[in-house]
Motif scaffolding. Structure first.
Motif, PDB file in Angstrom:
ATOM      1  N   ASN A  10     -85.320 -12.387 -41.298  1.00  0.00           N
ATOM      2  CA  ASN A  10     -84.380 -11.781 -40.449  1.00  0.00           C
ATOM      3  C   ASN A  10     -82.958 -11.269 -41.064  1.00  0.00           C
ATOM      4  OD1 ASN A  10     -83.870 -14.592 -40.803  1.00  0.00           O
ATOM      5  ND2 ASN A  10     -83.024 -14.726 -38.752  1.00  0.00           N
ATOM      6  N   SER A  11     -82.729 -10.471 -40.370  1.00  0.00           N
ATOM      7  CA  SER A  11     -81.514  -9.612 -40.712  1.00  0.00           C
ATOM      8  C   SER A  11     -79.930 -10.490 -40.340  1.00  0.00           C
ATOM      9  CB  SER A  11     -81.179  -8.221 -40.081  1.00  0.00           C
ATOM     10  OG  SER A  11     -81.329  -8.432 -38.681  1.00  0.00           O
ATOM     11  N   GLY A  12     -79.169 -10.199 -41.069  1.00  0.00           N
ATOM     12  CA  GLY A  12     -77.629 -10.627 -40.764  1.00  0.00           C
ATOM     13  C   GLY A  12     -76.820 -10.461 -42.020  1.00  0.00           C
ATOM     14  N   LEU A  13     -77.574 -11.138 -43.048  1.00  0.00           N
ATOM     15  CA  LEU A  13     -76.669 -11.193 -44.511  1.00  0.00           C
ATOM     16  C   LEU A  13     -76.630  -9.934 -45.029  1.00  0.00           C
ATOM     17  CD1 LEU A  13     -77.450 -14.621 -46.137  1.00  0.00           C
ATOM     18  CD2 LEU A  13     -75.345 -13.688 -44.956  1.00  0.00           C
ATOM     19  N   ASP A  14     -75.676  -9.542 -45.794  1.00  0.00           N
ATOM     20  CA  ASP A  14     -75.701  -8.256 -46.592  1.00  0.00           C
ATOM     21  C   ASP A  14     -76.605  -8.223 -47.719  1.00  0.00           C
ATOM     22  OD1 ASP A  14     -74.113  -6.993 -49.353  1.00  0.00           O
ATOM     23  OD2 ASP A  14     -73.737  -5.940 -47.442  1.00  0.00           O
ATOM     24  N   ARG A  15     -77.276  -7.331 -48.080  1.00  0.00           N
ATOM     25  CA  ARG A  15     -78.195  -7.254 -49.023  1.00  0.00           C
ATOM     26  C   ARG A  15     -77.728  -7.698 -50.238  1.00  0.00           C
ATOM     27  NH1 ARG A  15     -81.194  -1.504 -48.309  1.00  0.00           N
ATOM     28  NH2 ARG A  15     -79.017  -1.017 -47.427  1.00  0.00           N
ATOM     29  N   ASP A  16     -76.552  -7.417 -50.592  1.00  0.00           N
ATOM     30  CA  ASP A  16     -76.016  -7.775 -51.997  1.00  0.00           C
ATOM     31  C   ASP A  16     -75.864  -9.101 -52.168  1.00  0.00           C
ATOM     32  OD1 ASP A  16     -75.900  -5.304 -53.174  1.00  0.00           O
ATOM     33  OD2 ASP A  16     -73.836  -4.670 -52.439  1.00  0.00           O
ATOM     34  N   THR A  17     -75.354  -9.972 -51.003  1.00  0.00           N
ATOM     35  CA  THR A  17     -75.045 -11.072 -50.839  1.00  0.00           C
ATOM     36  C   THR A  17     -76.511 -12.146 -50.993  1.00  0.00           C
ATOM     37  OG1 THR A  17     -73.381 -11.051 -49.302  1.00  0.00           O
ATOM     38  CG2 THR A  17     -74.360 -13.006 -49.292  1.00  0.00           C
ATOM     39  N   ILE A  18     -77.333 -11.751 -50.505  1.00  0.00           N
ATOM     40  CA  ILE A  18     -78.638 -12.198 -50.898  1.00  0.00           C
ATOM     41  C   ILE A  18     -79.205 -12.282 -52.171  1.00  0.00           C
ATOM     42  CG2 ILE A  18     -81.242 -12.337 -50.310  1.00  0.00           C
ATOM     43  CD1 ILE A  18     -80.573 -11.043 -47.387  1.00  0.00           C
ATOM     44  N   GLU A  19     -78.932 -10.991 -52.738  1.00  0.00           N
ATOM     45  CA  GLU A  19     -79.499 -10.854 -54.050  1.00  0.00           C
ATOM     46  C   GLU A  19     -78.653 -12.071 -55.269  1.00  0.00           C
ATOM     47  OE1 GLU A  19     -79.284  -6.861 -54.983  1.00  0.00           O
ATOM     48  OE2 GLU A  19     -81.093  -6.432 -53.377  1.00  0.00           O
ATOM     49  N   GLU A  20     -77.288 -11.893 -54.909  1.00  0.00           N
ATOM     50  CA  GLU A  20     -76.269 -12.750 -55.676  1.00  0.00           C
ATOM     51  C   GLU A  20     -76.707 -14.314 -55.557  1.00  0.00           C
ATOM     52  OE1 GLU A  20     -73.660 -12.292 -57.686  1.00  0.00           O
ATOM     53  OE2 GLU A  20     -74.682 -10.665 -58.152  1.00  0.00           O
ATOM     54  N   LEU A  21     -77.587 -14.755 -54.361  1.00  0.00           N
ATOM     55  CA  LEU A  21     -77.892 -16.082 -54.456  1.00  0.00           C
ATOM     56  C   LEU A  21     -78.978 -16.360 -55.119  1.00  0.00           C
ATOM     57  CD1 LEU A  21     -77.509 -16.263 -50.654  1.00  0.00           C
ATOM     58  CD2 LEU A  21     -76.014 -17.434 -52.300  1.00  0.00           C
ATOM     59  N   ASP A  31     -76.332 -18.690 -63.846  1.00  0.00           N
ATOM     60  CA  ASP A  31     -77.114 -17.659 -64.354  1.00  0.00           C
ATOM     61  C   ASP A  31     -78.056 -17.344 -63.506  1.00  0.00           C
ATOM     62  OD1 ASP A  31     -75.664 -18.436 -66.868  1.00  0.00           O
ATOM     63  OD2 ASP A  31     -77.394 -19.788 -67.533  1.00  0.00           O
ATOM     64  N   LYS A  32     -78.178 -15.730 -63.739  1.00  0.00           N
ATOM     65  CA  LYS A  32     -79.243 -15.091 -62.913  1.00  0.00           C
ATOM     66  C   LYS A  32     -80.622 -15.507 -63.275  1.00  0.00           C
ATOM     67  CE  LYS A  32     -77.209 -10.844 -61.698  1.00  0.00           C
ATOM     68  NZ  LYS A  32     -77.368  -9.239 -61.641  1.00  0.00           N
ATOM     69  N   ILE A  33     -81.391 -16.039 -62.175  1.00  0.00           N
ATOM     70  CA  ILE A  33     -82.630 -16.318 -62.416  1.00  0.00           C
ATOM     71  C   ILE A  33     -83.670 -15.280 -62.825  1.00  0.00           C
ATOM     72  CG2 ILE A  33     -84.669 -17.605 -61.493  1.00  0.00           C
ATOM     73  CD1 ILE A  33     -82.512 -18.980 -59.750  1.00  0.00           C
ATOM     74  N   GLY A  34     -83.467 -14.216 -62.277  1.00  0.00           N
ATOM     75  CA  GLY A  34     -84.168 -12.924 -62.605  1.00  0.00           C
ATOM     76  C   GLY A  34     -83.915 -11.899 -61.917  1.00  0.00           C
ATOM     77  N   PHE A  35     -84.769 -11.020 -61.660  1.00  0.00           N
ATOM     78  CA  PHE A  35     -84.473  -9.680 -60.909  1.00  0.00           C
ATOM     79  C   PHE A  35     -84.585 -10.135 -59.305  1.00  0.00           C
ATOM     80  CE2 PHE A  35     -86.165  -6.117 -58.590  1.00  0.00           C
ATOM     81  CZ  PHE A  35     -85.221  -4.900 -58.904  1.00  0.00           C
ATOM     82  N   ALA A  36     -83.828  -9.486 -58.680  1.00  0.00           N
ATOM     83  CA  ALA A  36     -83.816  -9.487 -57.101  1.00  0.00           C
ATOM     84  C   ALA A  36     -83.485  -8.241 -56.570  1.00  0.00           C
ATOM     85  CB  ALA A  36     -82.849 -10.457 -56.736  1.00  0.00           C
ATOM     86  N   ASN A  37     -84.245  -7.814 -55.411  1.00  0.00           N
ATOM     87  CA  ASN A  37     -84.027  -6.581 -54.797  1.00  0.00           C
ATOM     88  C   ASN A  37     -84.524  -6.828 -53.162  1.00  0.00           C
ATOM     89  OD1 ASN A  37     -83.963  -3.739 -54.799  1.00  0.00           O
ATOM     90  ND2 ASN A  37     -85.958  -3.889 -53.896  1.00  0.00           N
ATOM     91  N   THR A  38     -83.642  -6.203 -52.285  1.00  0.00           N
ATOM     92  CA  THR A  38     -83.823  -6.332 -51.038  1.00  0.00           C
ATOM     93  C   THR A  38     -83.806  -5.049 -50.462  1.00  0.00           C
ATOM     94  OG1 THR A  38     -82.350  -8.456 -51.138  1.00  0.00           O
ATOM     95  CG2 THR A  38     -82.662  -7.462 -49.062  1.00  0.00           C
TER      96      THR A  38
END
Length: 270
Positions: free
Chosen positions: A142-153, A166-173
Protein backbone atom coordinates in the motif's frame (compact mmCIF):
# COMPACT_ATOMS: atom_id res chain seq x y z
CA UNK A 1 -33.19 -44.99 -7.78
CA UNK A 2 -33.72 -41.24 -7.99
CA UNK A 3 -32.24 -39.60 -11.06
CA UNK A 4 -29.50 -37.12 -10.30
CA UNK A 5 -30.43 -33.55 -11.13
CA UNK A 6 -28.26 -31.36 -13.35
CA UNK A 7 -28.29 -27.63 -12.73
CA UNK A 8 -26.33 -24.45 -13.47
CA UNK A 9 -24.56 -22.69 -10.63
CA UNK A 10 -23.66 -19.02 -10.78
CA UNK A 11 -20.70 -18.18 -8.53
CA UNK A 12 -19.87 -14.50 -8.10
CA UNK A 13 -16.37 -13.77 -6.78
CA UNK A 14 -15.91 -10.22 -5.49
CA UNK A 15 -12.34 -8.89 -5.62
CA UNK A 16 -12.54 -5.69 -3.64
CA UNK A 17 -15.03 -3.00 -4.62
CA UNK A 18 -14.17 -2.68 -8.29
CA UNK A 19 -13.66 -6.17 -9.76
CA UNK A 20 -16.00 -9.13 -10.12
CA UNK A 21 -15.55 -12.59 -11.58
CA UNK A 22 -18.53 -14.81 -12.39
CA UNK A 23 -18.40 -18.57 -12.98
CA UNK A 24 -21.50 -19.97 -14.68
CA UNK A 25 -20.90 -23.71 -14.43
CA UNK A 26 -22.91 -26.94 -14.81
CA UNK A 27 -23.16 -29.10 -11.71
CA UNK A 28 -24.62 -32.54 -11.00
CA UNK A 29 -26.46 -33.19 -7.76
CA UNK A 30 -24.61 -35.48 -5.32
CA UNK A 31 -24.67 -36.09 -1.59
CA UNK A 32 -22.36 -33.11 -1.10
CA UNK A 33 -23.58 -30.90 -3.95
CA UNK A 34 -27.24 -29.92 -4.04
CA UNK A 35 -29.03 -27.01 -5.69
CA UNK A 36 -30.15 -24.57 -3.07
CA UNK A 37 -31.06 -21.02 -2.22
CA UNK A 38 -28.73 -18.11 -2.84
CA UNK A 39 -25.79 -18.74 -0.55
CA UNK A 40 -24.44 -16.47 2.14
CA UNK A 41 -21.26 -14.49 1.68
CA UNK A 42 -18.22 -16.80 1.88
CA UNK A 43 -14.49 -16.10 1.83
CA UNK A 44 -12.66 -17.68 -1.10
CA UNK A 45 -10.36 -20.38 0.25
CA UNK A 46 -6.64 -19.74 -0.14
CA UNK A 47 -4.64 -22.51 -1.87
CA UNK A 48 -2.86 -24.92 0.47
CA UNK A 49 0.41 -24.66 -1.44
CA UNK A 50 1.73 -21.12 -1.79
CA UNK A 51 3.53 -21.63 -5.08
CA UNK A 52 2.44 -20.19 -8.41
CA UNK A 53 2.37 -23.36 -10.48
CA UNK A 54 -1.17 -24.52 -9.84
CA UNK A 55 -3.99 -23.04 -11.96
CA UNK A 56 -6.25 -22.36 -8.96
CA UNK A 57 -3.36 -20.83 -7.00
CA UNK A 58 -2.66 -18.45 -9.89
CA UNK A 59 -6.30 -17.40 -10.06
CA UNK A 60 -6.46 -16.77 -6.31
CA UNK A 61 -3.24 -14.75 -6.52
CA UNK A 62 -4.80 -12.40 -9.12
CA UNK A 63 -8.00 -12.12 -7.07
CA UNK A 64 -6.08 -11.31 -3.88
CA UNK A 65 -4.06 -8.56 -5.56
CA UNK A 66 -7.18 -6.99 -7.11
CA UNK A 67 -8.94 -7.17 -3.74
CA UNK A 68 -6.29 -5.13 -1.95
CA UNK A 69 -4.27 -2.88 -4.23
CA UNK A 70 -4.92 -0.23 -6.83
CA UNK A 71 -3.84 3.08 -8.27
CA UNK A 72 -1.03 4.83 -6.35
CA UNK A 73 -0.05 1.67 -4.45
CA UNK A 74 3.46 0.38 -5.09
CA UNK A 75 5.45 -2.41 -6.73
CA UNK A 76 8.95 -2.77 -5.28
CA UNK A 77 11.68 -4.94 -6.85
CA UNK A 78 14.87 -5.69 -4.89
CA UNK A 79 17.92 -7.71 -5.92
CA UNK A 80 21.24 -8.74 -4.34
CA UNK A 81 24.80 -7.68 -5.07
CA UNK A 82 27.38 -10.52 -5.25
CA UNK A 83 28.63 -9.60 -1.79
CA UNK A 84 25.26 -10.18 -0.15
CA UNK A 85 23.79 -12.92 -2.34
CA UNK A 86 22.11 -15.43 0.00
CA UNK A 87 23.16 -19.09 -0.04
CA UNK A 88 19.63 -20.37 0.55
CA UNK A 89 16.07 -19.29 -0.13
CA UNK A 90 15.45 -19.27 3.62
CA UNK A 91 18.21 -16.67 4.05
CA UNK A 92 16.73 -14.58 1.24
CA UNK A 93 13.26 -14.70 2.76
CA UNK A 94 14.70 -13.69 6.13
CA UNK A 95 16.38 -10.69 4.46
CA UNK A 96 13.10 -9.77 2.75
CA UNK A 97 11.26 -10.10 6.08
CA UNK A 98 13.74 -7.69 7.70
CA UNK A 99 13.19 -5.24 4.83
CA UNK A 100 9.43 -5.43 5.30
CA UNK A 101 9.88 -4.95 9.05
CA UNK A 102 11.88 -1.74 8.43
CA UNK A 103 9.18 -0.45 6.06
CA UNK A 104 6.47 -1.24 8.60
CA UNK A 105 8.40 0.55 11.35
CA UNK A 106 8.90 3.63 9.16
CA UNK A 107 5.18 3.73 8.31
CA UNK A 108 4.30 3.56 12.01
CA UNK A 109 6.81 6.31 12.79
CA UNK A 110 5.21 8.58 10.17
CA UNK A 111 1.67 7.86 11.38
CA UNK A 112 0.63 5.89 8.31
CA UNK A 113 -1.85 2.97 8.25
CA UNK A 114 -0.36 -0.51 8.81
CA UNK A 115 1.59 -2.05 5.95
CA UNK A 116 -0.30 -4.37 3.61
CA UNK A 117 1.83 -6.43 1.25
CA UNK A 118 2.27 -9.47 -0.97
CA UNK A 119 5.84 -10.77 -1.27
CA UNK A 120 7.03 -12.92 -4.19
CA UNK A 121 10.49 -14.48 -4.01
CA UNK A 122 11.83 -15.59 -7.39
CA UNK A 123 14.91 -17.69 -8.12
CA UNK A 124 16.46 -20.40 -10.28
CA UNK A 125 18.55 -23.39 -9.22
CA UNK A 126 22.15 -23.51 -10.47
CA UNK A 127 22.75 -26.57 -12.65
CA UNK A 128 26.28 -27.19 -11.37
CA UNK A 129 26.12 -25.86 -7.81
CA UNK A 130 22.56 -26.85 -6.94
CA UNK A 131 22.25 -23.53 -5.11
CA UNK A 132 19.65 -20.84 -5.83
CA UNK A 133 20.75 -18.16 -8.29
CA UNK A 134 19.28 -14.87 -9.55
CA UNK A 135 17.32 -14.49 -6.32
CA UNK A 136 15.17 -11.37 -6.17
CA UNK A 137 11.95 -10.20 -4.54
CA UNK A 138 8.82 -8.42 -5.73
CA UNK A 139 6.67 -6.69 -3.14
CA UNK A 140 3.26 -5.16 -3.80
CA UNK A 141 2.35 -2.80 -0.97
CA UNK A 142 0.00 0.00 0.00
CA UNK A 143 1.02 3.59 -0.65
CA UNK A 144 2.07 6.23 1.83
CA UNK A 145 5.86 6.18 1.96
CA UNK A 146 7.96 8.06 -0.57
CA UNK A 147 9.57 5.77 -3.15
CA UNK A 148 13.08 7.01 -2.36
CA UNK A 149 12.51 6.27 1.33
CA UNK A 150 11.52 2.68 0.57
CA UNK A 151 14.52 2.09 -1.70
CA UNK A 152 16.90 3.49 0.94
CA UNK A 153 15.68 0.87 3.42
CA UNK A 154 17.13 -1.97 1.29
CA UNK A 155 20.34 -1.85 3.33
CA UNK A 156 22.20 -3.83 5.95
CA UNK A 157 22.20 -2.45 9.52
CA UNK A 158 24.93 0.17 9.84
CA UNK A 159 28.18 -0.92 11.42
CA UNK A 160 30.26 1.11 13.82
CA UNK A 161 31.58 4.20 12.11
CA UNK A 162 29.01 4.06 9.27
CA UNK A 163 26.36 6.71 8.66
CA UNK A 164 24.37 4.20 6.61
CA UNK A 165 24.46 0.44 6.25
CA UNK A 166 25.72 -1.14 3.04
CA UNK A 167 23.30 -1.43 0.14
CA UNK A 168 22.15 -5.03 -0.22
CA UNK A 169 21.60 -4.62 -3.94
CA UNK A 170 19.40 -2.80 -6.43
CA UNK A 171 15.98 -1.46 -5.41
CA UNK A 172 13.31 0.05 -7.64
CA UNK A 173 9.81 1.26 -6.80
CA UNK A 174 6.98 1.98 -9.26
CA UNK A 175 3.42 3.14 -8.79
CA UNK A 176 0.76 0.63 -9.76
CA UNK A 177 -1.24 1.36 -12.91
CA UNK A 178 -4.40 -0.75 -13.02
CA UNK A 179 -6.39 -1.05 -16.25
CA UNK A 180 -9.84 -2.48 -17.00
CA UNK A 181 -8.63 -5.83 -15.61
CA UNK A 182 -7.28 -4.22 -12.47
CA UNK A 183 -3.77 -5.45 -11.70
CA UNK A 184 -4.06 -8.77 -13.52
CA UNK A 185 -1.25 -7.86 -15.95
CA UNK A 186 1.18 -7.29 -13.07
CA UNK A 187 0.05 -10.46 -11.33
CA UNK A 188 0.62 -12.51 -14.49
CA UNK A 189 4.02 -10.91 -14.96
CA UNK A 190 4.97 -12.00 -11.45
CA UNK A 191 3.73 -15.54 -12.17
CA UNK A 192 5.54 -15.84 -15.50
CA UNK A 193 8.89 -17.63 -15.65
CA UNK A 194 8.74 -21.29 -16.71
CA UNK A 195 12.41 -21.87 -15.87
CA UNK A 196 12.31 -20.32 -12.43
CA UNK A 197 10.71 -20.97 -9.07
CA UNK A 198 8.49 -18.68 -7.04
CA UNK A 199 7.26 -18.57 -3.47
CA UNK A 200 4.87 -16.01 -2.09
CA UNK A 201 3.56 -14.81 1.24
CA UNK A 202 1.48 -11.89 2.45
CA UNK A 203 0.55 -9.80 5.45
CA UNK A 204 -2.30 -11.04 7.61
CA UNK A 205 -4.40 -7.89 7.19
CA UNK A 206 -5.34 -8.38 3.53
CA UNK A 207 -8.97 -8.34 2.45
CA UNK A 208 -9.87 -11.79 1.15
CA UNK A 209 -11.94 -12.18 -2.04
CA UNK A 210 -15.39 -13.49 -1.25
CA UNK A 211 -18.06 -15.36 -3.17
CA UNK A 212 -21.79 -16.05 -3.31
CA UNK A 213 -23.63 -18.72 -5.31
CA UNK A 214 -27.05 -18.85 -6.96
CA UNK A 215 -28.44 -22.08 -8.45
CA UNK A 216 -31.59 -20.58 -9.99
CA UNK A 217 -30.39 -17.76 -12.25
CA UNK A 218 -29.54 -19.81 -15.38
CA UNK A 219 -30.64 -23.01 -17.11
CA UNK A 220 -28.56 -25.23 -19.41
CA UNK A 221 -30.60 -24.08 -22.43
CA UNK A 222 -30.00 -20.43 -21.56
CA UNK A 223 -26.24 -21.00 -21.26
CA UNK A 224 -26.12 -22.82 -24.62
CA UNK A 225 -28.12 -20.02 -26.26
CA UNK A 226 -25.76 -17.37 -24.82
CA UNK A 227 -22.68 -19.22 -26.07
CA UNK A 228 -24.07 -19.83 -29.58
CA UNK A 229 -25.36 -16.28 -30.03
CA UNK A 230 -22.75 -14.61 -32.25
CA UNK A 231 -23.99 -11.09 -31.54
CA UNK A 232 -22.13 -8.77 -29.18
CA UNK A 233 -23.51 -9.67 -25.75
CA UNK A 234 -21.99 -6.79 -23.76
CA UNK A 235 -25.39 -5.17 -23.26
CA UNK A 236 -26.88 -8.53 -22.22
CA UNK A 237 -24.34 -8.90 -19.42
CA UNK A 238 -24.80 -5.26 -18.41
CA UNK A 239 -28.49 -5.99 -17.73
CA UNK A 240 -27.63 -9.22 -15.90
CA UNK A 241 -25.11 -7.45 -13.69
CA UNK A 242 -26.20 -3.80 -13.33
CA UNK A 243 -23.47 -1.49 -12.16
CA UNK A 244 -20.77 -3.62 -13.80
CA UNK A 245 -19.06 -3.50 -17.22
CA UNK A 246 -17.97 -6.70 -18.97
CA UNK A 247 -14.23 -6.91 -19.71
CA UNK A 248 -14.00 -10.58 -20.68
CA UNK A 249 -16.36 -13.45 -21.51
CA UNK A 250 -14.87 -16.93 -21.96
CA UNK A 251 -17.04 -19.95 -22.89
CA UNK A 252 -15.56 -23.41 -22.20
CA UNK A 253 -17.00 -26.71 -23.46
CA UNK A 254 -16.69 -30.07 -21.74
CA UNK A 255 -17.99 -33.21 -23.47
CA UNK A 256 -19.41 -34.58 -20.22
CA UNK A 257 -20.79 -31.52 -18.44
CA UNK A 258 -21.46 -29.15 -21.36
CA UNK A 259 -20.88 -25.40 -21.54
CA UNK A 260 -19.47 -23.13 -18.83
CA UNK A 261 -19.01 -19.36 -19.04
CA UNK A 262 -16.41 -17.36 -17.15
CA UNK A 263 -16.85 -13.59 -16.88
CA UNK A 264 -14.68 -10.72 -15.70
CA UNK A 265 -16.30 -7.38 -14.93
CA UNK A 266 -15.28 -4.03 -13.50
CA UNK A 267 -17.34 -1.55 -11.51
CA UNK A 268 -19.10 1.03 -13.68
CA UNK A 269 -17.77 4.47 -12.78
CA UNK A 270 -20.07 7.46 -12.85
Amino acid sequence: MRRRKNFIREKKIYCGADYLEVDIIPRTETENVRPGKRSKKQKVSAPKQKNLNDKNAKRYFVQLINSNFGENDLHVTVTYSKEYLPDTIEEAEKEAANFIRRISYRRKKEGLPPLKYILVTEYSMGKTTGKPVRIHHHIIMNSGLDRDTIEELWRKPKRKGQKKGDKIGFANTDRLQPNEYGLEALARYLMKNPNGKKRWSSSQNLTKPWSRTNDHKYTRKQVEKIVKDEADNTEFWRKKYPGWVLTESKPVYNEITGWSIYLKLRRLKE
